[in-house]
Design a protein around this motif. Sequence first.
Motif, short mmCIF file in Angstrom:
data_model
loop_
_atom_site.label_atom_id
_atom_site.label_comp_id
_atom_site.label_asym_id
_atom_site.label_seq_id
_atom_site.Cartn_x
_atom_site.Cartn_y
_atom_site.Cartn_z
N GLU A 144 40.93 30.66 42.35
CA GLU A 144 40.85 29.32 41.74
C GLU A 144 41.79 29.32 40.55
O GLU A 144 41.72 30.21 39.70
N GLY A 145 42.65 28.32 40.48
CA GLY A 145 43.61 28.26 39.38
C GLY A 145 45.02 28.49 39.92
O GLY A 145 45.21 28.92 41.06
N GLY A 159 41.96 28.01 33.72
CA GLY A 159 42.91 29.07 34.02
C GLY A 159 42.71 29.59 35.43
O GLY A 159 42.57 28.84 36.38
N PHE A 160 42.68 30.90 35.57
CA PHE A 160 42.63 31.53 36.88
C PHE A 160 41.41 32.42 36.99
O PHE A 160 41.06 33.11 36.05
N ALA A 161 40.77 32.39 38.16
CA ALA A 161 39.63 33.29 38.38
C ALA A 161 39.61 33.69 39.85
O ALA A 161 40.16 32.99 40.70
N MET A 162 38.96 34.80 40.12
CA MET A 162 38.85 35.24 41.51
C MET A 162 37.43 35.68 41.81
O MET A 162 36.77 36.28 40.98
N LEU A 163 37.02 35.34 43.01
CA LEU A 163 35.65 35.61 43.44
C LEU A 163 35.74 36.35 44.77
O LEU A 163 36.48 35.91 45.65
N ARG A 167 32.82 25.01 45.86
CA ARG A 167 33.95 24.88 44.93
C ARG A 167 33.66 25.72 43.69
O ARG A 167 32.53 25.79 43.22
N MET A 168 34.71 26.39 43.22
CA MET A 168 34.58 27.12 41.96
C MET A 168 35.54 26.44 40.97
O MET A 168 36.70 26.22 41.30
N LYS A 169 35.06 26.16 39.79
CA LYS A 169 35.92 25.54 38.78
C LYS A 169 35.96 26.45 37.56
O LYS A 169 34.93 26.97 37.11
N THR A 170 37.18 26.60 37.04
CA THR A 170 37.33 27.44 35.86
C THR A 170 38.54 27.00 35.08
O THR A 170 39.42 26.33 35.61
N PHE A 215 39.68 38.16 48.06
CA PHE A 215 39.17 37.25 47.02
C PHE A 215 39.48 35.80 47.34
O PHE A 215 40.46 35.47 48.01
N LEU A 216 38.62 34.92 46.80
CA LEU A 216 38.92 33.50 46.73
C LEU A 216 39.56 33.26 45.38
O LEU A 216 39.08 33.77 44.37
N LYS A 276 35.94 36.50 33.35
CA LYS A 276 36.15 35.06 33.46
C LYS A 276 34.82 34.33 33.58
O LYS A 276 33.85 34.87 34.11
N ASP A 316 47.49 31.01 33.34
CA ASP A 316 47.37 32.46 33.19
C ASP A 316 48.61 33.12 33.79
O ASP A 316 49.23 32.60 34.71
N LYS A 373 39.89 19.61 46.28
CA LYS A 373 40.87 20.32 45.44
C LYS A 373 42.07 19.43 45.25
O LYS A 373 42.52 18.76 46.17
#
Lengths: 278, 224
Positions: free
Chosen positions: A58-59, B77-81, B72-75, A55-56, B59, A148, B223
């Motif tokens: 973010e956060g 809190g925390f997220a996963m892709l 870029r991913m913006k969210t 996974f990538l 999310k 989180d 970032k």
Amino acid sequence: MLTLIKIELEKTFCHKRSYIGFLTIFVIIVIVQLAMYVEGNSLLSFFIQNLKDVFLFEGNLLNGYFITFILLNSMWVLMPFLVSLIAGDMIAGEANNGTLRMILIRPVSRRNLIIAKFVAVVVYVFLIVLFLMASSLLLGQLLFGAGDLIVYHGSLNIFEESDVMWRFIMAFIYGFLGMMVVASLAFLLSVFTENSLGPIIITMSLVIGFTIISNLNLELFNYIRPWVFTTYISSWSLFFDYVVDWQRAIESAIISVLHIFVFCGIAIWYFNKKDILT
Amino acid sequence: MKIFIGIFVLLLSVNLCSQQVNDSEKLLEEIKKKYEEINDYQVKVHIHVDIDFLKIPDKKATIYYKRPNKFRMKTKGFAMLPKKGVNFAPTDFIKGEYTTISVSNNEIIAVVKIIPHDTESDLILSTLWIDIQKKRIIAVDANTKKAGSYKVDLSYTDNPFDFPSVVNVSFDIKEFELPISFTGEFLKKEIKKAKDEETKGRVTLSYSDYKINEGIDDKIFNKK
């Protein structure tokens, strides 16, 4: 009765040894938080390394909540010792100093006296658990901010920030109940001896011994496990399951409260009929 | 005579194969051409992760992409892709030089195998299912060197430039192990699975509110 409780609280908090617990907790929290500030990211990377391959992210998962959870997990040996240090000294300490007979000369009933002492223990345990919660959360938020929460409890669970605080509050309530069970046991043992070291050592031995029984996955211990109090003093961690098992949580709370009442009840009964010779 | 017939059949089949290869390459080129006009896009994504040993709430995030490879991913809190199968450049499934093999080709769906020429490429082989009429990829089955295999299913509605609405990514993932002392559990309560055992993972990405070629500041990709 209120006057008795006030006197017992003053006596408890006049002793320098009462502050050992607070100081120890604070020092450990500061050291752990600073260490995590320096190396926390590499530790967290190790924690989620398999996921990072896939996974990538973010956060930021390295936040005050994560540090607090680690601290809670680490404190399970220290906290019972700190509370039994005070609870075990409540009666035995006075007997050892020779002041117990002098107190009982006064026109207060033994029952009221021991209840007042027990209330002082409750207040102390509440304050030390509250101190652990407040200082770890506050310092964590200051150094790392919020975010989180990631925990490993059965599975790797990630909670949204809005879903975290109530879990910590419940965890600390259950932590308080768990420590009260230990404190009640130490208090009970304190009634039987005139030396405060004995109740402290016996309490810690029982806590450690029963914890081993509670956690070893042997079939023989499955029969013993529901009957030992240490099975329930770690119930605070139930609130970090993704879906909280409320039935189990309520059962644990009831059993913990029963333990407290039984230990305290036996202590009151024995103290009432005991011959005070020192 | 028989020899001549045999040579004729052989030449005909080679010609047919060659024709199919040309058709599949032509189809892929048409798909690539469709996305050539895209310089940047941003899109809202709803991420649902379904992995046995991982519990995470759904999310919402915003994805930003800018040619050639800024992402870029913006969210909050925390997220996963997932890295696998979520190709932020629309033509990332069919980039570089490759050889195509047409497996089947009816009037509706073309099944094309792609073998990259680049020996350093992580991708070994991928199979694409392509909607011939609408010229869009509807499924991918890829095999990689390091990351194992994964499958991608793409669903479409009426998004501009035929961007997908829903992408389902399925993959294998190794369950992780933690040192017991780290979790605070001094003694194991349950016997852990074997280290090398893999479990299935699935991520569903629902895209909405595409904004394409509206310009994205490069600062967004920095970032903090």
